[in-house]
Write a protein that holds these residues in place. Structure first.
Motif, PDB file in Angstrom:
ATOM      1  N   GLY A 394       0.963  -1.067   0.048  1.00 24.33           N
ATOM      2  CA  GLY A 394       0.022   0.170   0.025  1.00 24.33           C
ATOM      3  C   GLY A 394       0.941   1.260  -0.031  1.00 24.33           C
ATOM      4  N   ASP A 395       1.853   1.210   0.804  1.00 22.57           N
ATOM      5  CA  ASP A 395       3.041   2.368   0.706  1.00 22.57           C
ATOM      6  C   ASP A 395       3.351   2.633  -0.612  1.00 22.57           C
ATOM      7  N   ASN A 396       3.808   1.589  -1.219  1.00 17.58           N
ATOM      8  CA  ASN A 396       4.660   1.759  -2.769  1.00 17.58           C
ATOM      9  C   ASN A 396       3.556   2.192  -3.650  1.00 17.58           C
ATOM     10  N   VAL A 397       2.247   1.653  -3.660  1.00 15.50           N
ATOM     11  CA  VAL A 397       1.152   1.901  -4.505  1.00 15.50           C
ATOM     12  C   VAL A 397       0.609   3.592  -4.522  1.00 15.50           C
ATOM     13  N   CYS A 398       0.794   3.885  -3.343  1.00 21.76           N
ATOM     14  CA  CYS A 398       0.384   5.290  -2.789  1.00 21.76           C
ATOM     15  C   CYS A 398       1.496   6.311  -3.260  1.00 21.76           C
ATOM     16  N   THR A 399       2.749   5.708  -3.241  1.00 20.50           N
ATOM     17  CA  THR A 399       3.870   6.639  -3.532  1.00 20.50           C
ATOM     18  C   THR A 399       3.691   6.834  -5.072  1.00 20.50           C
ATOM     19  N   ILE A 400       3.621   5.855  -6.007  1.00 20.01           N
ATOM     20  CA  ILE A 400       3.680   5.725  -7.275  1.00 20.01           C
ATOM     21  C   ILE A 400       2.577   6.719  -7.827  1.00 20.01           C
ATOM     22  N   LEU A 401       1.415   6.583  -7.055  1.00 23.40           N
ATOM     23  CA  LEU A 401       0.156   7.392  -7.763  1.00 23.40           C
ATOM     24  C   LEU A 401       0.268   8.887  -7.550  1.00 23.40           C
ATOM     25  N   ILE A 402       0.752   9.135  -6.386  1.00 21.83           N
ATOM     26  CA  ILE A 402       0.910  10.664  -5.946  1.00 21.83           C
ATOM     27  C   ILE A 402       2.176  11.214  -6.852  1.00 21.83           C
ATOM     28  N   ALA A 403       3.349  10.597  -6.744  1.00 19.07           N
ATOM     29  CA  ALA A 403       4.353  11.015  -7.645  1.00 19.07           C
ATOM     30  C   ALA A 403       3.909  11.117  -9.180  1.00 19.07           C
ATOM     31  N   LYS A 404       2.880  10.444  -9.763  1.00 12.23           N
ATOM     32  CA  LYS A 404       2.489  10.587 -11.108  1.00 12.23           C
ATOM     33  C   LYS A 404       1.889  11.800 -11.096  1.00 12.23           C
ATOM     34  N   GLN A 405       0.833  12.207 -10.258  1.00 16.68           N
ATOM     35  CA  GLN A 405       0.007  13.177 -10.221  1.00 16.68           C
ATOM     36  C   GLN A 405       0.822  14.555 -10.087  1.00 16.68           C
ATOM     37  N   GLU A 406       2.093  14.541  -9.363  1.00 12.41           N
ATOM     38  CA  GLU A 406       2.737  15.405  -9.116  1.00 12.41           C
ATOM     39  C   GLU A 406       3.797  15.681  -9.971  1.00 12.41           C
ATOM     40  N   ASN A 407       3.907  15.025 -11.236  1.00 17.57           N
ATOM     41  CA  ASN A 407       4.859  14.984 -12.243  1.00 17.57           C
ATOM     42  C   ASN A 407       6.166  14.692 -11.603  1.00 17.57           C
ATOM     43  N   GLU A 408       6.316  13.735 -10.685  1.00 11.31           N
ATOM     44  CA  GLU A 408       7.604  13.244 -10.093  1.00 11.31           C
ATOM     45  C   GLU A 408       7.847  11.926 -10.303  1.00 11.31           C
ATOM     46  N   PHE A 409       7.514  11.555 -11.527  1.00  5.17           N
ATOM     47  CA  PHE A 409       7.406  10.108 -11.951  1.00  5.17           C
ATOM     48  C   PHE A 409       7.979   9.777 -13.267  1.00  5.17           C
ATOM     49  N   ASP A 410       8.998   8.842 -13.316  1.00  4.71           N
ATOM     50  CA  ASP A 410       9.448   8.522 -14.707  1.00  4.71           C
ATOM     51  C   ASP A 410       9.124   7.091 -15.016  1.00  4.71           C
ATOM     52  N   GLU A 411       8.047   7.392 -16.087  1.00  7.57           N
ATOM     53  CA  GLU A 411       7.368   5.899 -16.312  1.00  7.57           C
ATOM     54  C   GLU A 411       8.139   5.116 -17.103  1.00  7.57           C
ATOM     55  N   SER A 412       9.006   5.654 -17.733  1.00 10.05           N
ATOM     56  CA  SER A 412      10.077   4.582 -18.670  1.00 10.05           C
ATOM     57  C   SER A 412      10.788   3.973 -17.500  1.00 10.05           C
ATOM     58  N   VAL A 413      11.447   4.304 -16.658  1.00  9.25           N
ATOM     59  CA  VAL A 413      11.780   3.416 -15.436  1.00  9.25           C
ATOM     60  C   VAL A 413      10.928   2.424 -15.093  1.00  9.25           C
ATOM     61  N   TYR A 414       9.848   2.974 -14.727  1.00  9.01           N
ATOM     62  CA  TYR A 414       8.719   1.904 -14.209  1.00  9.01           C
ATOM     63  C   TYR A 414       8.450   0.825 -15.301  1.00  9.01           C
ATOM     64  N   ASN A 415       8.666   1.137 -16.558  1.00  9.03           N
ATOM     65  CA  ASN A 415       8.423   0.075 -17.788  1.00  9.03           C
ATOM     66  C   ASN A 415       9.506  -0.694 -17.898  1.00  9.03           C
ATOM     67  N   THR A 416      10.793  -0.493 -17.640  1.00  6.50           N
ATOM     68  CA  THR A 416      11.936  -1.137 -17.864  1.00  6.50           C
ATOM     69  C   THR A 416      12.099  -2.383 -17.216  1.00  6.50           C
ATOM     70  N   PRO A 417      12.779  -3.225 -17.622  1.00  2.00           N
ATOM     71  CA  PRO A 417      13.116  -4.681 -17.223  1.00  2.00           C
ATOM     72  C   PRO A 417      13.679  -4.381 -15.663  1.00  2.00           C
ATOM     73  N   THR A 418      13.121  -5.382 -14.620  1.00  2.00           N
ATOM     74  CA  THR A 418      13.873  -5.334 -13.179  1.00  2.00           C
ATOM     75  C   THR A 418      15.339  -4.805 -13.135  1.00  2.00           C
ATOM     76  N   VAL A 419      15.820  -4.070 -12.388  1.00  3.40           N
ATOM     77  CA  VAL A 419      17.061  -3.668 -12.079  1.00  3.40           C
ATOM     78  C   VAL A 419      17.384  -4.623 -10.756  1.00  3.40           C
ATOM     79  N   HIS A 420      18.311  -5.359 -10.894  1.00  3.47           N
ATOM     80  CA  HIS A 420      18.591  -6.381  -9.751  1.00  3.47           C
ATOM     81  C   HIS A 420      19.609  -5.645  -8.830  1.00  3.47           C
ATOM     82  N   LEU A 421      19.071  -5.408  -7.514  1.00  7.76           N
ATOM     83  CA  LEU A 421      19.986  -4.688  -6.512  1.00  7.76           C
ATOM     84  C   LEU A 421      21.029  -5.633  -5.914  1.00  7.76           C
ATOM     85  N   ASP A 422      22.265  -5.252  -6.041  1.00  8.19           N
ATOM     86  CA  ASP A 422      23.376  -5.859  -5.923  1.00  8.19           C
ATOM     87  C   ASP A 422      23.779  -5.746  -4.321  1.00  8.19           C
TER      88      ASP A 422
END
Length: 422
Positions: A394-422
């Motif tokens: 719920g925290d992450n969904v809220c963050t994504i939706l608010i970021a998109k509304q506030e133009n603080e969201f990069d949809e290209s990063v969202y749609n790119t393949p998973t970046v593995h965290l080392d």
């Protein structure tokens, strides 16, 4: 192992820990099972990892909230994001309780249960009622250093917000202070990255301990109760959260599910929203394309007050205990449960097992016996591992939706393949 990324290591550790825990539960030797493993090696690895994460959570929340609030450099934007976040969290929590009450009234988990077959917890001596007004007063600490020492996250969060707002109001003269918090934010995130390298060992130990202590035997007598909670959690995640991503955010939900799984694995193993916060912050930027200016504000706030999974447990538990004791609940009682559980979620710390403590307040609001908590304590740890993942989702969904509304969201990063965290 060296060739594996951190995400794969954590998933593997989770699976191996569960298997090892089940095998360990069959060992009868107290020396091997209790002394050597549960109170020895596993406790050192699991508790040590959790302690290291908790060591950073409070200062990380303080620094990230101050930096996020001050970076917005517009008081109206701070208020707008803050109000949207609060509305989202309160609304989804209320909806979660409604889902829980609906599901439990359909399945009726407390009907036909033989109390003699229920695996009771070790009593309710540690579960005491909490005065909600006192909980609210913790938001305004009398001593900020004491708030840090006591882990009073609500107090730290409140102080961080007003410091951030003050930096914004001061303007140019406070620029060095803003740069300081920007640097501190990066330092703490790097510390988290270092500690997360030990996550696979901590995850293995924590999961192994849980399954060795409880196993599946504690779950069987209360299978209807567990089924209610799991079904309600599933509805909240797949219908409510993913539905919001589709209809409000116009985003592909499959992408979110795939990228959220590493966070869920950590939630499952630690049963702590706070422990998962550092990974959520890192993933929000690298995986979901959310600006740090938004995620540094909404995610720490969510880890503190947004407990939809916990609210679902409380809703199901109220109906279950009422049915066990044969106490009918009316429409007014259900309204009271919704209101009380929403308020209780604000005061629920993101640590394992605290949902049971807050449940006492919900039960008291409709005059149900607090002793009923003993009926569910035996399996709560296992279910807590799953519902924590819903809290953080719920925290992450809220963050994504608010970021998109506030133009603080990069949809290209969202749609790119998973970046593995080392």
């Amino acid at each position: 192992m060296k060739k594996m990324n951190l995400t794969t290591k954590i998933l593997l550790a989770l699976i191996l820990g569960a298997v090892f825990g089940v095998v360990l539960s069959t060992i009868t030797s107290p020396l091997i099972k209790q002394t050597l493993m549960l109170d020895g090696i596993l406790k050192l690895l699991g508790t040590g990892f959790l302690n290291a994460i908790k060591l950073l959570v409070v200062p990380l929340i303080f620094v990230s909230i101050v930096y996020a609030t001050a970076s917005l450099d517009d008081i109206k934007k701070v208020g707008r994001i803050g109000s949207k976040t609060m509305i989202f969290y309160v609304a989804t929590t209320a909806l979660a309780i409604v889902v829980a009450l609906t599901v439990s009234n359909i399945i009726k988990p407390g009907i036909g249960i033989d109390l003699n077959s229920v695996v009771l917890g070790q009593g309710i001596s540690e579960v005491t009622s909490i005065n909600f007004i006192d909980t609210l007063l913790q938001i305004i600490p009398t001593n900020i250093f004491m708030a840090f020492a006591d882990g009073n996250v609500l107090g730290v969060l409140f102080f961080a917000v007003i410091v951030g707002i003050s930096i914004t109001l001061v303007g140019e003269k406070a620029e060095p202070v803003l740069r300081l918090f920007e640097g501190l934010n990066e330092v703490f995130l790097k510390l988290v990255t270092l500690i997360m390298q030990f996550a696979p060992y901590g995850v293995f130990a924590l999961v192994a301990t849980t399954f060795a202590t409880f196993g599946f035997s504690a779950l069987m007598p209360l299978v209807k109760y567990a089924a209610c909670i799991l079904l309600a959690l599933g509805i909240q995640f797949f219908i409510v959260y993913l539905g919001m991503l589709v209809f409000i955010g116009k985003l592909n939900p499959k992408v979110f599910v795939k990228k959220f799984m590493p966070i869920f694995n950590l939630c499952f193993s630690t049963a702590s929203s706070s422990a998962a916060l550092p990974l959520s912050l890192e993933s929000s930027d690298k995986q979901f394309g959310v600006s740090k200016r938004v995620s540094s504000f909404t995610l720490p706030l969510g880890a503190t007050i947004n407990m939809d999974g916990t609210a679902i447990m409380q809703g199901v538990a109220v109906v279950f205990i009422a049915q066990i004791y044969g106490i009918p609940l009316g429409f007014g009682d259900y309204i009271m449960v919704i209101l009380t559980a929403v308020l209780a979620s604000i005061g629920t710390a993101g640590v394992p097992g605290v949902g049971l403590v807050m449940l006492t307040m919900v039960l008291a609001s409709v005059n149900l016996p607090v002793e009923g908590i003993a009926l569910i304590m035996g399996i709560d740890r296992i279910l807590d591992m799953i519902r924590t993942g819903i809290n953080v989702a719920g925290d992450n969904v809220c963050t994504i939706l608010i970021a998109k509304q506030e133009n603080e969201f990069d949809e290209s990063v969202y749609n790119t393949p998973t970046v593995h965290l080392d």
